[in-house]
Write an enzyme that holds these catalytic residues in place. Structure first.
Site, mmCIF file in Angstrom:
data_model
loop_
_atom_site.group_PDB
_atom_site.id
_atom_site.type_symbol
_atom_site.label_atom_id
_atom_site.label_comp_id
_atom_site.label_asym_id
_atom_site.label_seq_id
_atom_site.Cartn_x
_atom_site.Cartn_y
_atom_site.Cartn_z
ATOM 1 N N HIS A 17 -11.295 -5.145 10.871
ATOM 2 C CA HIS A 17 -11.570 -4.956 9.056
ATOM 3 C C HIS A 17 -13.157 -4.198 9.312
ATOM 4 O O HIS A 17 -14.404 -4.828 9.250
ATOM 5 C CB HIS A 17 -12.083 -6.158 8.612
ATOM 6 C CG HIS A 17 -10.618 -7.247 8.529
ATOM 7 N ND1 HIS A 17 -10.221 -7.076 8.749
ATOM 8 C CD2 HIS A 17 -10.217 -6.887 7.087
ATOM 9 C CE1 HIS A 17 -8.314 -7.292 8.589
ATOM 10 N NE2 HIS A 17 -8.417 -7.180 7.396
ATOM 11 N N GLU B 138 0.576 -1.507 -0.398
ATOM 12 C CA GLU B 138 0.047 0.000 -0.103
ATOM 13 C C GLU B 138 0.826 1.133 -0.375
ATOM 14 O O GLU B 138 -0.021 2.072 -0.429
ATOM 15 C CB GLU B 138 -0.568 0.379 1.232
ATOM 16 C CG GLU B 138 -2.135 -1.101 0.834
ATOM 17 C CD GLU B 138 -1.731 -2.025 1.904
ATOM 18 O OE1 GLU B 138 -0.125 -2.593 1.748
ATOM 19 O OE2 GLU B 138 -2.713 -3.315 1.707
HETATM 20 C C1 LIG Z 1 -1.962 -4.784 4.776
HETATM 21 C C2 LIG Z 1 -2.823 -4.940 4.155
HETATM 22 N N1 LIG Z 1 -3.634 -4.836 2.780
HETATM 23 C C3 LIG Z 1 -4.114 -5.972 2.625
HETATM 24 C C4 LIG Z 1 -5.337 -7.154 3.235
HETATM 25 C C5 LIG Z 1 -5.875 -7.808 2.224
HETATM 26 N N2 LIG Z 1 -5.471 -9.057 2.117
HETATM 27 C C6 LIG Z 1 -5.754 -10.040 3.313
HETATM 28 S S1 LIG Z 1 -4.889 -11.317 2.587
HETATM 29 C C7 LIG Z 1 -4.459 -11.188 1.323
HETATM 30 C C8 LIG Z 1 -3.945 -11.273 0.335
HETATM 31 C C9 LIG Z 1 -2.741 -12.337 1.354
HETATM 32 O O1 LIG Z 1 -1.932 -13.087 0.566
HETATM 33 P P1 LIG Z 1 -0.742 -13.809 0.713
HETATM 34 O O2 LIG Z 1 -0.354 -13.162 1.713
HETATM 35 O O3 LIG Z 1 -0.458 -14.541 -0.380
HETATM 36 O O4 LIG Z 1 -1.574 -14.541 1.809
HETATM 37 P P2 LIG Z 1 -2.855 -15.527 2.072
HETATM 38 O O5 LIG Z 1 -4.005 -15.181 2.376
HETATM 39 O O6 LIG Z 1 -1.919 -16.834 0.399
HETATM 40 O O7 LIG Z 1 -2.568 -17.675 2.462
HETATM 41 C C10 LIG Z 1 -5.013 -9.974 0.913
HETATM 42 C C11 LIG Z 1 -4.848 -8.590 0.236
HETATM 43 C C12 LIG Z 1 -4.720 -6.833 4.696
HETATM 44 N N3 LIG Z 1 -5.546 -7.799 5.369
HETATM 45 N N4 LIG Z 1 -3.223 -5.857 5.462
#
Ligand SMILES: Cc1ncc(C[n+]2csc(CCOP(=O)(O)OP(=O)(O)O)c2C)c(N)n1
Ligand SMILES: [Mg+2]
Lengths: 340, 329
Positions: free
Chosen positions: A135, A66
């Site tokens: 959230h 971000e």
């Molecule tokens: C700082 C932040 N940005 C965006 C999100 C929204 N978000 C939650 S999970 C996720 C994807 C995470 O991907 P990854 O790290 O690969 O973990 P996975 O869900 O695949 O286990 C996002 C973008 C968040 N929770 N926190």
């Protein structure tokens, strides 16, 4: 009855996406960046269909970075682009607040007005579905507190489209908050207010004009987004009991339309301010202070405030229900106030 | 270096427990949400990120951890929590939002805290990595030999907090292991669309620390890599970055339309299921008899069933209790 374009109904998310699409058609400088804004169409549907229509150059999925992409939006805006960034949930502001607070909001001022940042940061706000403390916030006041940012929070599909269009055309950074429950998404509890009449042609709704959404003589209820809809529900019940509430939708926190609020208070002599944000140092305090400054002697009773009682938003249904305002709580406060 | 029999059995039983837990959660979460999916309805409301398919990552690493070692987990935390030995009944009660939950119903599935076994998780991507660095710092300052492990997704390796934390951990030579679970997606975004390098272990070189990639969702290979990393950290040899290729069988969250991947992708992934592979290996090596395996499976199922039963019978918190716990008294 013939169906004209002005009677077309859209959900909140489609209204936002249509505004962006029309501005992208109109102005090649407009583009979108954010997490899952591409093929997915945005977690809250704000970019639905845009990737398919405009492609990945102008509808860019970003890494979970971000600070990086909001900062990049600032850099691109300074160079003549008109970026729209999406911060998926407002709660994630913490990881990129320097870019928002110290950069986006201040650069125009620090440059003596010489640098313009015509950009929009859009973000989802609100709770009520057990998404817990990280959230579910609205954080209206957190952003409105900072000079240099326009902060708007439309409550209807019509305003979402019109205010998004205005935000994109504005030469200032605008934070546009859309409320998750007002997006009309298939996976949330459906509410009537998330669908509304939206004209097909582009139009603007000015940033900084509140709206009286229900007229009444006995008290004024001021709110934003969900609290406006809750207030309308409460007002209908109050009306059954002979109490006529006037409901003011602020629509915009910065600029703040003080006059509409003051005019209403001068008419009703009673004020209840409702907010889905935290109570202390928040919008309710700002409105109360402003009315005390400008219309204290028009009041027949002390101002009342209803907001989240200074605790993080809890997970469990009972707990969340306890802290969030709702029509029932507004009804009770309004009734007491009207009879005071 | 073979995995000792007792460890492999623990890994197998724990993976079974996790898988059953996640599958039971699919059902519990689904209760009350249909016919038209409503995220806020049912006994388990809110977002739900499940880890079916990612069991190997949790057990391959946690097999080396003690209760006094710290684990920080992301938004998809159940497998790590179970492998770290979090109180399953209180964890489940928390997910059901009940008074007996780890956080008395205030936290929910993304925000589980069990200080007894030094486990925490959170909903902000990459936020747990610096916490692990801090736990390792405390361990060092207090003269202990406990280590800290941060689990994150591959998407989180693009967040500033990840890079700042690795630098800090390397600079201060802290006993930290950062484990990246590469399940190929961050929500809908495939790794190549978000990450400038094909694999993340190479990023270790930017901080002068060892980086290792484990392919094939292989718990045994990970066990060995993690052993080295944990031993090094305990000896004062500093941090390690590990990336593990793993498989997400379910949506990013329950209710995810998954428009971004082919439906047969998961069918294909399930064919290399690590749990079955470990089972077959144990039988082939004569490490466990069919009866022993069934007893383990039975035990794992029972523990999970008991946790759900405990959660369901626990009372809902009273509304006013929302006001408590803002500050320590
Ligand atoms: C700082 C932040 N940005 C965006 C999100 C929204 N978000 C939650 S999970 C996720 C994807 C995470 O991907 P990854 O790290 O690969 O973990 P996975 O869900 O695949 O286990 C996002 C973008 C968040 N929770 N926190
Ligand atoms: Mg991932």
């Amino acid at each position: 009855m013939s169906v004209t374009s002005t009677q077309r109904m859209l959900t909140g998310n489609k209204a936002v996406a249509e505004a962006i699409a029309q501005e992208m058609e109109r102005d090649p400088r407009v583009f979108v960046m954010g997490e899952d804004v591409g093929r997915y169409g945005g977690i809250f549907g704000a970019t639905e269909g845009l990737f398919q229509r405009f492609g990945g150059e102008r509808v860019r999925d970003t890494p979970i970075s971000e600070t990086g992409f909001i900062g990049a939006a600032i850099g691109a805006a300074a160079e003549g682009m008109r970026p729209i960034g999406e911060l998926m949930f407002v709660d994630f502001f913490g990881v990129c607040m320097d870019q928002i607070y110290n950069q986006m909001a201040k650069i125009h001022y620090m440059s003596g007005g010489n640098v313009r940042l015509p950009m929009v940061l859009m973000t989802a706000v609100g709770g009520g579905y057990s998404d817990a403390a990280q959230h579910s916030q609205t954080l209206y006041a957190t952003f409105a507190h900072m000079p240099g940012l326009k902060v708007v929070a439309p409550a209807t599909p019509y305003d979402l489209k019109g205010m998004m269009t205005s935000a994109i055309r504005d030469d200032n950074p605008v934070l546009l908050m859309f409320h998750k429950q007002l997006q009309g998404l298939g996976w949330m509890a459906p509410i009537d207010a998330s669908v509304g009449v939206v004209p097909e042609e582009p139009y603007t709704v000015p940033l900084g004009q509140a709206k009286v959404v229900r007229e009444g003589r006995d008290l004024t209820i001021v709110g934003l987004q969900m609290s406006v809809h809750w207030a309308l529900t409460a007002a209908a019940r109050l009306a059954d009991e002979g109490i006529e509430a006037e409901v003011v939708d602020l629509r915009s926190l910065v600029p703040l339309d003080k006059q509409t609020v003051v005019n209403s208070v001068r008419k009703t002599h009673r004020l209840l301010v409702v907010d889905e944000d935290y109570l202390s140092y928040g919008m309710t305090a700002e409105i109360a202070a402003m009315v005390a400054e400008q219309a204290l002697y028009d009041l027949d009773a002390p101002i009342r405030r209803l907001a989240v009682p200074d605790v993080p938003i809890p997970y469990s249904h009972n707990l969340e229900k306890f802290v969030l305002p709702n029509p029932e709580k507004i009804y009770k406060q309004a009734k007491e106030l009207a009879e005071q | 270096m073979a995995v000792p029999a007792d460890k492999l059995k623990w890994m197998y039983e724990t993976m079974i427990k996790i898988r059953h837990y996640e599958e039971a959660m699919v059902d519990a979460y689904g209760e009350g949400k249909y016919p038209v999916f409503n995220i806020g309805a049912g006994p388990v409301p809110g977002e739900m990120h499940l880890a079916a398919g990612q069991e190997p990552v949790a057990v391959g690493v946690c097999a080396h951890l003690r209760p006094d070692d710290t684990v920080t987990a992301p938004h998809r935390p159940h497998h790590h929590a179970i492998a770290k030995g979090v109180n399953l009944q209180r964890m489940t009660a928390e997910i059901f939002g009940k008074v007996d939950g780890l956080g008395k119903g205030k936290g929910g599935h993304m925000h589980l805290f069990d200080p007894e076994v030094k486990f925490s998780c959170g909903g902000i991507v990459a936020a747990g990595v610096p916490h692990a660095v801090g736990a390792a710092l405390a361990s060092t300052m207090q003269g202990r030999d406990s280590v800290a492990v941060a689990f994150i997704g591959e998407g989180a390796a693009n967040a500033g907090a990840f890079h700042e934390s690795l630098n800090l951990a390397a600079l201060w030579k802290l006993p930290v292991i950062v484990v990246i679970e590469d399940n190929a997606y961050g929500i809908s975004v495939p790794k190549p669309a978000s990450t400038a390098v094909p694999t993340n272990e190479v990023r270790a070189s930017a901080y002068g620390i060892p980086g290792v990639r484990v392919a094939g969702n292989d718990p045994v290979a990970l066990y060995q890599v993690a052993q080295e990393a944990v031993d090094r950290a305990r000896r004062g040899g500093g941090p390690t970055l590990i990336e593990v290729e793993t498989d997400r069988y379910l949506g990013h969250f329950q209710g995810d339309p998954e428009v971004y991947r082919d439906k047969d992708e998961v069918v294909h992934l399930r064919q290399r299921d690590a749990i079955q592979a470990v089972r077959q290996q144990m039988v082939a090596d004569g490490m466990a008899t069919e009866e022993e395996l069934q007893a383990m499976e039975q035990r794992a199922y029972q523990v999970v069933e008991e946790a759900y039963a405990f959660a369901r019978q626990s009372p809902n918190p009273a509304g006013e209790s929302a006001l408590a716990d803002v500050f320590a008294l």
